[in-house]
Design a protein around this motif. Structure first.
Motif, PDB file in Angstrom:
ATOM      1  N   UNK A 196       0.935  -1.227  -0.021  1.00 10.77           N
ATOM      2  CA  UNK A 196      -0.036   0.019  -0.033  1.00 10.77           C
ATOM      3  C   UNK A 196       0.751   1.197  -0.008  1.00 10.77           C
ATOM      4  N   UNK A 197       2.159   1.020   0.215  1.00  7.94           N
ATOM      5  CA  UNK A 197       3.255   2.260  -0.029  1.00  7.94           C
ATOM      6  C   UNK A 197       3.274   2.743  -1.389  1.00  7.94           C
ATOM      7  N   UNK A 198       3.474   4.185  -1.748  1.00  8.58           N
ATOM      8  CA  UNK A 198       3.909   4.365  -2.870  1.00  8.58           C
ATOM      9  C   UNK A 198       5.371   4.208  -3.142  1.00  8.58           C
ATOM     10  N   UNK A 199       5.985   4.255  -4.180  1.00  6.67           N
ATOM     11  CA  UNK A 199       7.347   3.929  -4.587  1.00  6.67           C
ATOM     12  C   UNK A 199       8.239   5.011  -3.916  1.00  6.67           C
ATOM     13  N   UNK A 200       9.415   4.749  -3.576  1.00  6.48           N
ATOM     14  CA  UNK A 200      10.336   5.618  -3.270  1.00  6.48           C
ATOM     15  C   UNK A 200      11.263   6.314  -4.566  1.00  6.48           C
ATOM     16  N   UNK A 201      11.227   7.512  -4.721  1.00  3.03           N
ATOM     17  CA  UNK A 201      12.143   8.064  -5.802  1.00  3.03           C
ATOM     18  C   UNK A 201      13.425   8.662  -5.319  1.00  3.03           C
ATOM     19  N   UNK A 202      14.399   8.185  -5.643  1.00  2.00           N
ATOM     20  CA  UNK A 202      15.870   8.551  -5.031  1.00  2.00           C
ATOM     21  C   UNK A 202      16.288   9.773  -5.608  1.00  2.00           C
ATOM     22  N   UNK A 203      16.975  10.409  -4.917  1.00  2.00           N
ATOM     23  CA  UNK A 203      17.660  11.762  -5.316  1.00  2.00           C
ATOM     24  C   UNK A 203      18.969  11.382  -6.215  1.00  2.00           C
ATOM     25  N   UNK A 204      19.596  12.382  -6.425  1.00  2.00           N
ATOM     26  CA  UNK A 204      20.933  12.122  -7.164  1.00  2.00           C
ATOM     27  C   UNK A 204      22.093  12.771  -6.282  1.00  2.00           C
ATOM     28  N   UNK A 205      23.187  12.291  -6.345  1.00  2.00           N
ATOM     29  CA  UNK A 205      24.454  12.791  -5.719  1.00  2.00           C
ATOM     30  C   UNK A 205      24.628  13.951  -6.276  1.00  2.00           C
ATOM     31  N   UNK A 206      25.513  15.075  -5.666  1.00  2.00           N
ATOM     32  CA  UNK A 206      25.966  16.353  -6.239  1.00  2.00           C
ATOM     33  C   UNK A 206      26.926  15.848  -7.487  1.00  2.00           C
ATOM     34  N   UNK A 207      27.175  16.728  -8.381  1.00  2.00           N
ATOM     35  CA  UNK A 207      27.925  16.503  -9.515  1.00  2.00           C
ATOM     36  C   UNK A 207      29.679  16.436  -8.914  1.00  2.00           C
ATOM     37  N   UNK A 208      29.609  17.409  -7.971  1.00  2.00           N
ATOM     38  CA  UNK A 208      31.267  17.602  -7.504  1.00  2.00           C
ATOM     39  C   UNK A 208      31.569  16.606  -6.535  1.00  2.00           C
ATOM     40  N   UNK A 209      32.922  16.062  -7.021  1.00  2.00           N
ATOM     41  CA  UNK A 209      33.203  14.914  -6.380  1.00  2.00           C
ATOM     42  C   UNK A 209      34.591  15.653  -5.465  1.00  2.00           C
ATOM     43  N   UNK A 210      34.557  16.865  -5.058  1.00  2.00           N
ATOM     44  CA  UNK A 210      35.628  17.648  -4.225  1.00  2.00           C
ATOM     45  C   UNK A 210      35.194  18.275  -3.084  1.00  2.00           C
ATOM     46  N   UNK A 211      34.005  18.016  -2.794  1.00  2.00           N
ATOM     47  CA  UNK A 211      33.698  18.239  -1.580  1.00  2.00           C
ATOM     48  C   UNK A 211      34.002  18.014  -0.382  1.00  2.00           C
TER      49      UNK A 211
END
Length: 582
Positions: free
Chosen positions: A206-221
């Motif tokens: 009965x739960x709606x699906x979970x939609x994932x976010x995306x990682x930030x494009x920067x890999x130098x944080x």
């Protein structure tokens, strides 16, 4: 009517007789096969309905559809495909007609390997929340050497994708049963995985699906900045922002760095969601230990974010503010952490005699002072968390049954939280987990009235009884309500008799998995087994198992409906006839 010119066919019937009767039950290579003459064609299917084994020769054929008369499952005759996902497809057999002779191939090549078929059926069961289908699939996978990893991975992928609320009861139960799996034997391993996947399906229904976010494009944080962003996003309950920070951390930091991020956020506030938040995060990491970091960490850990952003914070509760402001006591101790850790650097701490009893004190100031002094004396997070977990174990073992029944959950939450903090300390060396020790100890303090008076524990002694007999009596004690003290005595006596604790844990596992055990009971057994493995003295090991036996006995017996489903699946797998009188 399927045919195959390369297969080995065996003669099974006369076409004229089949035309006259419309159907026939034949045997080939020891298999009972149903023949149907329908619309000038001959069809052959396994006579056992794949749902619950009813004879399909007693069914009805109409318009190319075979209907079983027991639960009305319907099958397309040509290939055996079912109209009803709960029933499964029925096996069909290629047929050849030679004059008046009907022959069939009793051993056709499967269209897909059996293990693939069972994987697909497990996915069907999860999607439709079909307990019998899931139990059959777990048993079938186990028969093909995939009884642990495949059900676990399939359920993890499903639960993290199809539950918008994120990591919850179902996935945590799955993690618990994955731990229990190694402590039980035989069919109980199948029961453990069946329980886990069933609870994931139920919790996701009965739960709606979970939609994932995306990682930030920067890999130098920088790591510290990511940690700061993540904590701030959690602080303001920003689910999307928190998830993006976390996914970026997973992409750029080692697992221990990600663990620091999550466990820091899980202890930024007091005892979040009655301890469930940190406990669930810890279980998510332990599931990753089973299924692997690569390919799973994003979905598994991102699903814990709603637990963090939506959690109740105990400093907002009057029970943590009155009559003593224990939330402030924890905050004051937290302010001292830099100096305490610096003072203890390079010093080896040895837990003083009576330290655990001090943590059971009725004065919260005494408890906090004991913890801060221990840190200044060199106590690591893991050492301090272990001491708090020992105290929490005692709260369950000493629980007085004159309290309200629901108060079992109060001491249980403290116990599983303290155990989770101890487990978390092995995943990251962040000193922020000292805050989990403070929170756990204050929860132990809050539970003091539930040990008033303390339930008497069985005194260690000697027994010349056969440990196997004691284990049998322990299972019998779970068959009758209210046998809390009897169960404790039997566990203690098993130690007195020199019984193998491995056998005792298997018996406790059997007692758990045959019941319709609630979420907390499953958690209790898992945590007790982990505490048993974490301590060395027989006294502490005995106490861990006595505590969980008391909790189990308080909650058993149940209706055992799930055991009935598992039994049906097992009997069908063996080829037994459920429709006949036993």
């Amino acid at each position: 009517m399927a045919t195959d010119t390369t297969a080995e066919f065996v003669e099974v019937a006369s076409l004229s007789d089949l035309e006259s009767e419309g159907r026939a039950l034949v045997s080939a290579d020891g298999q009972a096969i149903a023949l149907f003459h329908h619309e000038v064609e001959v069809y052959a299917v396994d006579n056992r309905c794949p749902h619950m084994g009813f004879p399909l020769t007693r069914g009805t054929v109409d318009d190319g559809i075979l209907t079983c008369h027991w639960h009305h499952a319907r099958f397309e005759l040509e290939r055996g495909d079912t109209f009803d996902p709960w029933a499964d497809d029925v096996q069909t057999f290629p047929v050849r007609i030679d004059g008046d002779t009907v022959s069939l191939d009793p051993d056709p090549e499967p269209t897909v390997p059996p293990e693939t078929r069972w994987r697909n059926r497990l996915a069907d069961g999860l999607q439709e929340d079909l307990s019998l289908v899931m139990a059959k699939a777990v048993i079938g996978l186990d028969d093909h050497g995939e009884g642990f990893t495949t059900p676990l991975e399939t359920a993890v992928r499903f639960g993290t994708r199809y539950r918008n609320s994120g990591w919850g009861r179902g996935l945590t139960t799955l993690g618990c049963t994955a731990t229990i799996y190694d402590h039980v034997g035989g069919r109980d391993k199948r029961r453990a995985m069946s329980t886990g996947v069933r609870e994931v399906a139920d919790d996701s229904a009965g739960e709606p699906p979970r939609f994932e976010q995306r990682a930030f494009e920067s890999r130098s944080i920088p790591r510290d900045r990511l940690l700061s962003w993540f904590r701030e996003s959690i602080e303001v309950r920003d689910r999307a922002g928190s998830e993006r920070c976390l996914l970026t951390a997973i992409a750029t930091l080692p697992p221990e760095g990600v663990a620091e991020l999550l466990f820091t956020a899980a202890t930024d506030h007091r005892y979040m969601d009655a301890g469930h938040t940190l406990d669930f995060v810890n279980t998510a990491f332990e599931v990753l230990d089973h299924v692997g970091w690569e390919g799973h960490a994003d979905a598994v850990l991102a699903s814990t974010v709603p637990r963090l952003t939506g959690a109740t914070r105990s400093e907002e509760l009057s029970s943590w503010r009155q009559p003593v402001d224990i939330a402030d006591l924890c905050a004051d101790a937290e302010d001292l952490l830099p100096d305490l850790v610096a003072a203890g650097e390079g010093t080896e701490w040895h837990r003083p005699e009576g330290f655990v009893e001090t943590l059971l004190s009725e004065d919260p100031h005494t408890v906090i002072d004991a913890l801060t002094e221990a840190i200044a004396a060199g106590a690591t997070v893991r050492e301090l968390a272990d001491a708090v977990a020992r105290a929490a174990t005692r709260r369950v073992a000493y629980f007085a049954t004159n309290n309200e029944f629901n108060d079992w959950n109060t001491v249980h939450h403290t116990f599983t939280y303290a155990n989770a903090v101890h487990r978390a300390a092995a995943k990251t060396d962040t000193r922020n987990l000292y805050r989990g020790c403070f929170d756990g100890a204050m929860s132990v303090y809050r539970d003091r009235f539930l040990n008033t008076p303390r339930a008497p524990l069985p005194e260690p002694g000697e027994s010349d009884r056969d440990p196997a007999t004691i284990r049998e009596e322990l299972l019998e004690s779970f068959d009758e309500q209210g046998q809390v003290e009897r169960a404790a005595r039997l566990v203690s006596e098993h130690f007195d008799a020199g019984g193998d604790p491995t056998d005792l844990k298997r018996t406790l596992g059997r007692g758990l998995l045959r019941e319709d055990a609630g979420f907390h009971t499953i958690q209790s057994v898992e945590a007790a087994f982990q505490r048993f493995d974490a301590v060395e003295s027989e006294e502490e090991r005995r106490l861990a198992l006595v505590a969980t036996a008391r909790y189990m006995a308080a909650h058993f017996p149940t209706r055992r409906r799930n055991e009935q489903t598992f039994s049906i699946a097992t009997r069908l797998h063996r080829g037994e006839r459920l429709h006949e009188a036993e």
